[in-house]
Design an enzyme around this catalytic site. Structure first.
Site, mmCIF file in Angstrom:
data_model
loop_
_atom_site.group_PDB
_atom_site.id
_atom_site.type_symbol
_atom_site.label_atom_id
_atom_site.label_comp_id
_atom_site.label_asym_id
_atom_site.label_seq_id
_atom_site.Cartn_x
_atom_site.Cartn_y
_atom_site.Cartn_z
ATOM 1 N N GLN A 107 7.891 -1.798 68.634
ATOM 2 C CA GLN A 107 8.167 -0.410 69.019
ATOM 3 C C GLN A 107 9.412 0.085 68.287
ATOM 4 O OE1 GLN A 107 9.480 -0.026 73.025
ATOM 5 N NE2 GLN A 107 8.858 2.090 73.201
ATOM 6 N N SER A 110 14.193 3.188 69.434
ATOM 7 C CA SER A 110 15.653 3.319 69.554
ATOM 8 C C SER A 110 16.331 3.370 68.191
ATOM 9 C CB SER A 110 16.238 2.127 70.323
ATOM 10 O OG SER A 110 15.653 2.008 71.583
ATOM 11 N N SER A 142 12.342 -5.239 69.110
ATOM 12 C CA SER A 142 11.923 -6.594 69.499
ATOM 13 C C SER A 142 10.722 -7.003 68.656
ATOM 14 C CB SER A 142 11.513 -6.644 70.977
ATOM 15 O OG SER A 142 12.502 -6.058 71.781
ATOM 16 N N GLU A 225 1.279 1.858 83.091
ATOM 17 C CA GLU A 225 1.406 0.771 84.053
ATOM 18 C C GLU A 225 0.039 0.412 84.604
ATOM 19 O OE1 GLU A 225 3.820 -0.358 88.031
ATOM 20 O OE2 GLU A 225 3.766 1.726 87.421
ATOM 21 N N GLU A 354 21.366 3.126 84.977
ATOM 22 C CA GLU A 354 21.930 4.470 85.239
ATOM 23 C C GLU A 354 20.858 5.538 85.020
ATOM 24 O OE1 GLU A 354 23.415 2.197 83.298
ATOM 25 O OE2 GLU A 354 25.116 1.663 84.560
#
Ligand SMILES: Cc1cc2nc3c(=O)[nH]c(=O)nc-3n(C[C@H](O)[C@H](O)[C@H](O)COP(=O)(O)OP(=O)(O)OC[C@H]3O[C@@H](n4cnc5c(N)ncnc54)[C@H](O)[C@@H]3O)c2cc1C
Length: 375
Positions: A107, A110, A142, A225, A354
């Site tokens: 993926q 980021s 990853s 999910e 957060e």
């Protein structure tokens, strides 16, 4: 929590048992072709299985000791997005090898300046005839070094507002101009990478969905999910559980330190609460209700629970905790040492604690929206 798994003579159980008796040691490809890797996907890739049918298949595979292929990003995220918005040609090319675990995916989301604030990404893709030319940098990718393809989001319209002008691509990882540099973690293993793009030419046919509509697809990717009965280990479904740690303590004569006994009791309580939240979610899905805020609540709690387990396990090592070979109370180290060093990542990956709390604050408690300081 008002559900029971279907009885032993349920025809859906009979069907998969018959298949398993003909295929006692199935390959990834056989499982994929039979629709058992992602049974909730539509045919011919899955079985259009409803939640109960999915749970029956999980149950039978577990009893037969059959494991599905490992390809978390491919099966969990890339596949559902291609199913949702990919062309027929993309579905035919990518889905079966991905389900079979023959082609592993990563993926490419980021960036150094865009993690929680993912829509702030700067990697550019510029259309040039039948290709896009990509320049930029991704980080924390990853498994990039082991992957055949990556799901890539890049900015195709720099003048559009932040959430517009992003497009979603399938990126072959062996394309010239891609440089993969390893990042070795404090666990000593190499899972992450930096990925640099210099004039990387990606065929226009690898665009998924429409140009500049990639943000909504990135949300599909991150929101997928399936129903699963098993709670799995404390490291995102892998590794040991609180119950495993308590078993180690029992088998080694228990502990007498009152503070440590309190901490173990707390782990047990957390584990039970998480089990109840999980069963509530499964039960809601079986009643046909969409996943509720439990998913974010559960992620916050499960990630912190994983860290608590690993902290207690390390404290139970005593001075031996400084050794890589030492597990709690002198037990073999197994996953404990690695797990302790990996556990800080639990509250960062897949949306930080957060950020999850912001979601709970806004969507569950109805608090004002988080301030976007970067806008
Ligand atoms: C194990 C692991 C695997 C990963 N695998 C991948 C992968 O395969 N592909 C990929 O693309 N990425 C991957 N990531 C990256 C991951 O998605 C990011 O690390 C994550 O989204 C956080 O982004 P960041 O690291 O840039 O931190 P930042 O977003 O810079 O956050 C820094 C700190 O600020 C806090 N913060 C940020 N925004 C807010 C806010 N609005 N309100 C309150 N606090 C805030 C954060 O919670 C955090 O504590 C992985 C990360 C981990 C740990």
């Amino acid at each position: 929590m008002d559900f029971d798994l279907p009885p032993e003579d349920d025809p859906r159980r009979a069907e998969i048992r018959a298949w398993l008796s003909n295929n006692p040691h199935p390959t990834g490809r056989q499982l994929a072709e039979a629709g058992y890797v992602a049974p909730h996907w539509p045919k011919p890739y899955g079985l259009d299985a409803d939640p109960i049918h999915q749970l029956v298949i999980d149950d039978e595979l577990r009893r037969a000791n059959v494991r599905r292929p490992e390809n978390m990003i491919g099966i969990g995220w890339a596949g559902p997005t291609i199913l949702h918005a990919g062309s027929e040609a993309q579905k035919e090319r990518y889905l079966l090898p991905l389900l079979a675990g023959e082609e592993v995916w990563c993926q490419l989301f980021s960036e150094p300046g865009a993690g929680s604030d993912l829509a702030g990404l700067r990697t550019r893709a510029v259309r040039d005839g039948d290709e896009y030319i990509v320049n930029g940098q991704k980080i924390w990718t990853s498994g990039a070094h082991m992957s055949k393809f990556g799901i890539l989001i890049a900015r195709t319209d720099p003048d559009a507002s932040k959430h517009k002008g992003i497009s979603y691509f399938v990126c072959p990882m062996d394309t010239p101009g891609i440089e993969i540099r390893p990042i070795v973690e404090m666990t000593g293993t190499h899972m992450f990478n930096e990925v640099f793009f210099t004039d990387v030419r990606i065929p226009a046919e690898n665009l998924v969905g429409d140009e500049n509509e990639g943000w909504s697809l990135a949300k599909v990717t991150l929101g997928n999910e399936r129903v699963s009965l098993s709670s799995g280990g404390a490291l995102w479904g892998r590794g040991p559980t609180a119950g495993d740690l308590i078993d180690v303590v029992r088998s080694r004569g228990g502990v007498h330190d009152p503070v440590m006994r309190q901490r173990l009791a707390r782990l047990h309580i957390e584990e039970k609460v998480l089990d109840l939240i999980r069963l509530r979610t499964v039960s809601a899905r079986i009643r046909g209700e969409p996943p509720g805020p439990e998913a974010s609540i559960r992620k916050v709690m499960a990630d912190e629970h994983g860290q608590h387990i690993m902290q207690v396990s390390r404290d139970l090592c005593g001075s031996g905790g400084m050794l890589t070979t030492s597990g709690p109370l002198g037990a073999p180290s197994d996953m404990w040492y690695y797990g302790y060093l990996f556990s800080p990542a639990l509250t960062i990956g897949g949306g930080t604690g957060e950020v999850q709390r912001n979601i709970i604050g806004e969507r569950v408690l109805g608090l004002p929206h988080d301030m976007d300081l970067s806008a």
